[in-house]
Design an enzyme around this catalytic site. Structure first.
Site, mmCIF file in Angstrom:
data_model
loop_
_atom_site.group_PDB
_atom_site.id
_atom_site.type_symbol
_atom_site.label_atom_id
_atom_site.label_comp_id
_atom_site.label_asym_id
_atom_site.label_seq_id
_atom_site.Cartn_x
_atom_site.Cartn_y
_atom_site.Cartn_z
ATOM 1 N N CYS A 130 1.216 -0.842 0.419
ATOM 2 C CA CYS A 130 -0.092 -0.054 -0.317
ATOM 3 C C CYS A 130 0.706 0.741 -0.396
ATOM 4 O O CYS A 130 1.244 1.456 1.015
ATOM 5 C CB CYS A 130 -0.981 -0.229 1.613
ATOM 6 N N CYS A 133 -0.535 3.859 2.374
ATOM 7 C CA CYS A 133 -0.133 3.843 3.843
ATOM 8 C C CYS A 133 1.392 3.820 3.559
ATOM 9 O O CYS A 133 1.456 4.146 4.744
ATOM 10 C CB CYS A 133 -1.070 2.366 4.299
ATOM 11 N N ASP A 134 1.978 3.745 3.613
ATOM 12 C CA ASP A 134 3.272 3.804 3.875
ATOM 13 C C ASP A 134 4.422 4.858 3.212
ATOM 14 O O ASP A 134 5.533 4.418 3.275
ATOM 15 C CB ASP A 134 3.802 2.157 3.220
#
Length: 304
Positions: A130, A133-134
């Site tokens: 992701c 996300c990261d």
């Protein structure tokens, strides 16, 4: 006793809940992780008709609010199987069970791993599925994105705004994603295409320090000096828990056409977990509506 139990609270599941409630049916959603599904990881949605631009988080939040304000319930538990008794569907979860007159499977799909040695070990220590996300953890560093579809292209674009260097690794010489996405990446100075190449090995001790890739045409192996590897090579369904009740295809997707009817009476399906060619927000929402109305009609038939 619920009229409709929906397994999955992504776009398809929440759309089904909206239509189920509007049809006057008592509706329950079950999801092990929470509402929203994969769209939560998309920073901007620009292809949903009638909405020019919205974040995936806001889109999911609006769906959830609409469904719950109509009276749909949601429980955060993992469905592990379905049994039938006297015409009632009993949905077993990891912590209980729920009874319903009909069921809609909207389980979606999950990210497909690379299948490399130590991939699980490095997950969270350089390997991610992701980018939104990261990605912030790799600001100013070098990363690789593996894949050739729109998800990979969008991930590369997100990362290009944060990372020093982005390698986009794809096994073919052309991308499967939209041409517009490819053109935008071609204009990014810090994005480099690594085509005709597949990941060969993950390099590092406790964290990622490189990605070994192999050119499928020349056989040449090289190492990309990266601190992060973002995997975007497609998805796979998670329907095995229901394989004893419904027919799945060879890839594990639920056999169902545009009517969203499965091989088991009273069990319907919606979204990315079913056999279909196009998997988009619009098709997930459409499936949810179709499945919910089909389930409502089925329940009405039981009550006659």
């Amino acid at each position: 006793m619920y009229d409709i139990i929906i397994i999955g609270a992504g776009t398809a599941g929440m759309s089904a809940a909206i239509y189920g409630q509007r049809a006057g049916k008592k509706t329950l959603m079950l999801d092990e992780k929470g509402f929203g599904g994969q769209i939560l990881n998309t920073p901007e949605v620009e292809n949903y008709p009638g909405i020019k631009r919205i974040s995936g988080f806001a889109f999911a939040g609006d769906l959830y609010q609409q469904a719950t304000e109509l009276g749909a319930e949601i429980v955060y538990e993992k469905a592990v199987g379905i049994e039938e008794a006297d015409g009632v569907k009993i949905v077993k979860t990891d912590s209980g069970q729920y009874m319903g007159k009909s069921v809609i499977l909207a389980t979606g799909a999950k990210n497909r791993p690379l299948g490399l040695k130590d991939e699980q070990k490095f997950t969270g220590s350089g390997v991610s599925y992701c980018a939104t996300c990261d990605g912030a953890f790799f600001r100013g560093r070098s990363v690789a994105v593996v894949g050739g579809g729109n998800t990979a292209l969008e991930d590369a674009e997100v990362l290009a705004g944060m990372a020093e260097k982005v390698y986009l690794v794809h096994r073919r010489d052309t991308f499967r994603g939209d041409a517009a996405n490819v053109r935008r990446l071609e204009n990014r100075e810090n994005v480099q295409f690594v085509l005709d190449s597949v990941p060969e090995k993950l390099i590092g001790e406790n964290v990622i320090s490189g990605l070994g890739v192999k050119n499928v045409k020349t056989g040449e192996s090289t190492v990309l000096s990266v601190q992060g590897v973002f995997v975007a090579i497609g998805q796979m369904p998670d329907n095995q828990a229901f394989a004893d009740l419904i027919e799945l295809d060879k890839s594990g997707y639920i056999q169902a056409g545009e009517d969203c009817v499965t091989s088991a009476p009273g069990i319907f399906t919606a979204g990315d977990c079913r056999t279909k060619k196009i998997r988009q927000l619009t098709t997930a929402a459409a499936d949810g509506a179709v499945a919910a109305l089909a389930a409502a009609e089925y329940v009405n038939g039981l009550e006659r």
